[in-house]
Scaffold this motif. Structure first.
Motif, PDB file in Angstrom:
ATOM      1  N   VAL A  55       0.845  -1.203   0.000  1.00 55.24           N
ATOM      2  CA  VAL A  55       0.000   0.000   0.000  1.00 55.24           C
ATOM      3  C   VAL A  55       0.876   1.247   0.000  1.00 55.24           C
ATOM      4  CG1 VAL A  55      -1.639   1.337   1.382  1.00 55.24           C
ATOM      5  CG2 VAL A  55      -1.977  -1.109   1.074  1.00 55.24           C
ATOM      6  N   MET A  56       1.903   1.261   0.853  1.00 50.68           N
ATOM      7  CA  MET A  56       2.786   2.428   0.944  1.00 50.68           C
ATOM      8  C   MET A  56       3.626   2.594  -0.328  1.00 50.68           C
ATOM      9  SD  MET A  56       3.825   2.041   4.939  1.00 50.68           S
ATOM     10  CE  MET A  56       4.735   3.572   5.095  1.00 50.68           C
ATOM     11  N   TYR A  57       3.990   1.485  -0.960  1.00 52.24           N
ATOM     12  CA  TYR A  57       4.763   1.556  -2.205  1.00 52.24           C
ATOM     13  C   TYR A  57       3.937   2.214  -3.312  1.00 52.24           C
ATOM     14  CZ  TYR A  57       6.907   0.041  -6.552  1.00 52.24           C
ATOM     15  OH  TYR A  57       7.441   0.017  -7.817  1.00 52.24           O
ATOM     16  N   PHE A  58       2.693   1.754  -3.476  1.00 53.38           N
ATOM     17  CA  PHE A  58       1.858   2.336  -4.534  1.00 53.38           C
ATOM     18  C   PHE A  58       1.532   3.801  -4.244  1.00 53.38           C
ATOM     19  CE2 PHE A  58       0.813  -2.178  -5.430  1.00 53.38           C
ATOM     20  CZ  PHE A  58       1.281  -2.201  -6.733  1.00 53.38           C
ATOM     21  N   TYR A  59       1.450   4.150  -2.961  1.00 54.92           N
ATOM     22  CA  TYR A  59       1.222   5.548  -2.600  1.00 54.92           C
ATOM     23  C   TYR A  59       2.432   6.414  -2.945  1.00 54.92           C
ATOM     24  CZ  TYR A  59       0.915   9.669   0.387  1.00 54.92           C
ATOM     25  OH  TYR A  59       0.920  10.954   0.864  1.00 54.92           O
ATOM     26  N   SER A  60       3.629   5.870  -2.744  1.00 55.55           N
ATOM     27  CA  SER A  60       4.836   6.683  -2.900  1.00 55.55           C
ATOM     28  C   SER A  60       5.407   6.671  -4.318  1.00 55.55           C
ATOM     29  CB  SER A  60       5.909   6.201  -1.921  1.00 55.55           C
ATOM     30  OG  SER A  60       6.255   4.856  -2.189  1.00 55.55           O
ATOM     31  N   LYS A  61       4.806   5.919  -5.227  1.00 59.31           N
ATOM     32  CA  LYS A  61       5.313   5.896  -6.603  1.00 59.31           C
ATOM     33  C   LYS A  61       5.196   7.279  -7.234  1.00 59.31           C
ATOM     34  CE  LYS A  61       4.688   2.767  -9.570  1.00 59.31           C
ATOM     35  NZ  LYS A  61       4.275   1.731 -10.508  1.00 59.31           N
ATOM     36  N   LYS A  62       6.161   7.557  -8.098  1.00 65.26           N
ATOM     37  CA  LYS A  62       6.118   8.836  -8.817  1.00 65.26           C
ATOM     38  C   LYS A  62       4.857   8.876  -9.667  1.00 65.26           C
ATOM     39  CE  LYS A  62       8.815  11.911 -11.697  1.00 65.26           C
ATOM     40  NZ  LYS A  62      10.032  12.134 -12.459  1.00 65.26           N
ATOM     41  N   GLY A  63       4.130   9.951  -9.574  1.00 62.96           N
ATOM     42  CA  GLY A  63       2.859  10.068 -10.274  1.00 62.96           C
ATOM     43  C   GLY A  63       1.678   9.845  -9.352  1.00 62.96           C
ATOM     44  N   GLY A  64       1.938   9.327  -8.149  1.00 61.40           N
ATOM     45  CA  GLY A  64       0.894   9.197  -7.130  1.00 61.40           C
ATOM     46  C   GLY A  64      -0.223   8.265  -7.509  1.00 61.40           C
ATOM     47  N   ALA A  65       0.031   6.946  -7.441  1.00 57.63           N
ATOM     48  CA  ALA A  65      -1.012   5.975  -7.773  1.00 57.63           C
ATOM     49  C   ALA A  65      -2.157   6.018  -6.765  1.00 57.63           C
ATOM     50  CB  ALA A  65      -0.402   4.574  -7.826  1.00 57.63           C
ATOM     51  N   LEU A  66      -1.863   6.359  -5.517  1.00 57.84           N
ATOM     52  CA  LEU A  66      -2.895   6.437  -4.476  1.00 57.84           C
ATOM     53  C   LEU A  66      -2.856   7.811  -3.810  1.00 57.84           C
ATOM     54  CD1 LEU A  66      -2.384   3.039  -2.597  1.00 57.84           C
ATOM     55  CD2 LEU A  66      -4.122   3.555  -4.288  1.00 57.84           C
ATOM     56  N   ARG A  67      -4.005   8.288  -3.370  1.00 55.97           N
ATOM     57  CA  ARG A  67      -4.045   9.525  -2.593  1.00 55.97           C
ATOM     58  C   ARG A  67      -3.770   9.191  -1.126  1.00 55.97           C
ATOM     59  NH1 ARG A  67      -8.929  10.502  -5.508  1.00 55.97           N
ATOM     60  NH2 ARG A  67     -10.062  10.144  -3.581  1.00 55.97           N
ATOM     61  N   THR A  68      -3.466  10.227  -0.342  1.00 58.28           N
ATOM     62  CA  THR A  68      -3.118  10.028   1.063  1.00 58.28           C
ATOM     63  C   THR A  68      -4.264   9.375   1.828  1.00 58.28           C
ATOM     64  OG1 THR A  68      -1.713  11.990   0.960  1.00 58.28           O
ATOM     65  CG2 THR A  68      -2.271  11.173   3.147  1.00 58.28           C
ATOM     66  N   GLY A  69      -5.488   9.828   1.598  1.00 59.92           N
ATOM     67  CA  GLY A  69      -6.640   9.263   2.300  1.00 59.92           C
ATOM     68  C   GLY A  69      -6.820   7.786   2.005  1.00 59.92           C
ATOM     69  N   ILE A  70      -6.598   7.391   0.745  1.00 55.92           N
ATOM     70  CA  ILE A  70      -6.741   5.977   0.374  1.00 55.92           C
ATOM     71  C   ILE A  70      -5.644   5.152   1.028  1.00 55.92           C
ATOM     72  CG2 ILE A  70      -6.680   4.359  -1.562  1.00 55.92           C
ATOM     73  CD1 ILE A  70      -7.946   6.585  -3.273  1.00 55.92           C
TER      74      ILE A  70
END
Length: 199
Positions: free
Chosen positions: A139-154
């Protein structure tokens, strides 16, 4: 008891565990906030490169994941490192005396010792922890990917859901459905002379 402030005020010494139960999640929340702040700053920076993401976010995430997973794997693969220290020599000596006296055989004594140090439970929980850590890391990896795959709330919602499922599974070991049933009425109790006197 002489050095930790207020430690002598606890009715039971196990109450000191409340401090760990409060400070460890607090430390985790502070770490998650620092992680999210770094990612938000990188997402806002239009000049941020993949190397910036790698050094400021991915590398710390990989190191923390590797350390916690390695620790869990040690407990999963070699539970004797922990549990061999949990059975006191007095327990072992007492069981040896019972075997010599003929109360039970050596096989039963070894099963009792195994139940005192439940390595299977530690192993199962260590593997479960590895799975949960890897889910959280994903979850944290997809959040921190360049381009922002996930928003902070998600991302926060995903981590909360993982924590909730984990706590639910563990708590169901101690608070299970059959504990919460309607009490059956008790009928046919006749008052005795003593009951009348007490009333």
């Amino acid at each position: 008891i002489d050095n930790v402030p207020m430690y002598s005020k606890f009715r039971a010494v196990e109450s000191i565990l409340v401090i760990a139960e409060f400070t460890i999640p607090l430390l985790a929340m502070l770490g998650l906030k620092e992680f999210a702040d770094r990612v938000i700053a990188l997402h806002a920076d239009k000049n941020a490169t993949s190397a910036d993401y790698s050094s400021k976010v991915m590398k710390p995430l990989a190191i923390s994941t590797a350390i916690t997973v390695a620790l869990c794997l040690v407990f999963a693969v070699m539970p004797g490192l922990v549990f061999d220290k949990c059975v006191s020599p007095n327990d072992t000596n007492a069981l040896a005396q019972y075997v010599e006296a003929g109360y039970f055989d050596q096989f039963t004594a070894s099963r009792i010792l195994d139940s005192l140090s439940d390595k299977a439970m530690l192993t199962a929980d260590a593997w479960r922890s590895v799975f949960i850590i890897m889910l959280g890391m994903a979850v944290m990896y997809f959040y921190s990917k360049k381009g922002g795959a996930l928003r902070t709330g998600i991302m926060v919602g995903g981590l909360l859901a993982i924590c909730l499922v984990d706590m639910w599974i563990v708590n169901k070991r101690y608070l299970y459905d059959s504990m919460f049933v309607h009490p059956r009425g008790v009928e046919g109790i006749v008052k005795t002379e003593a009951d009348e006197h007490i009333l």
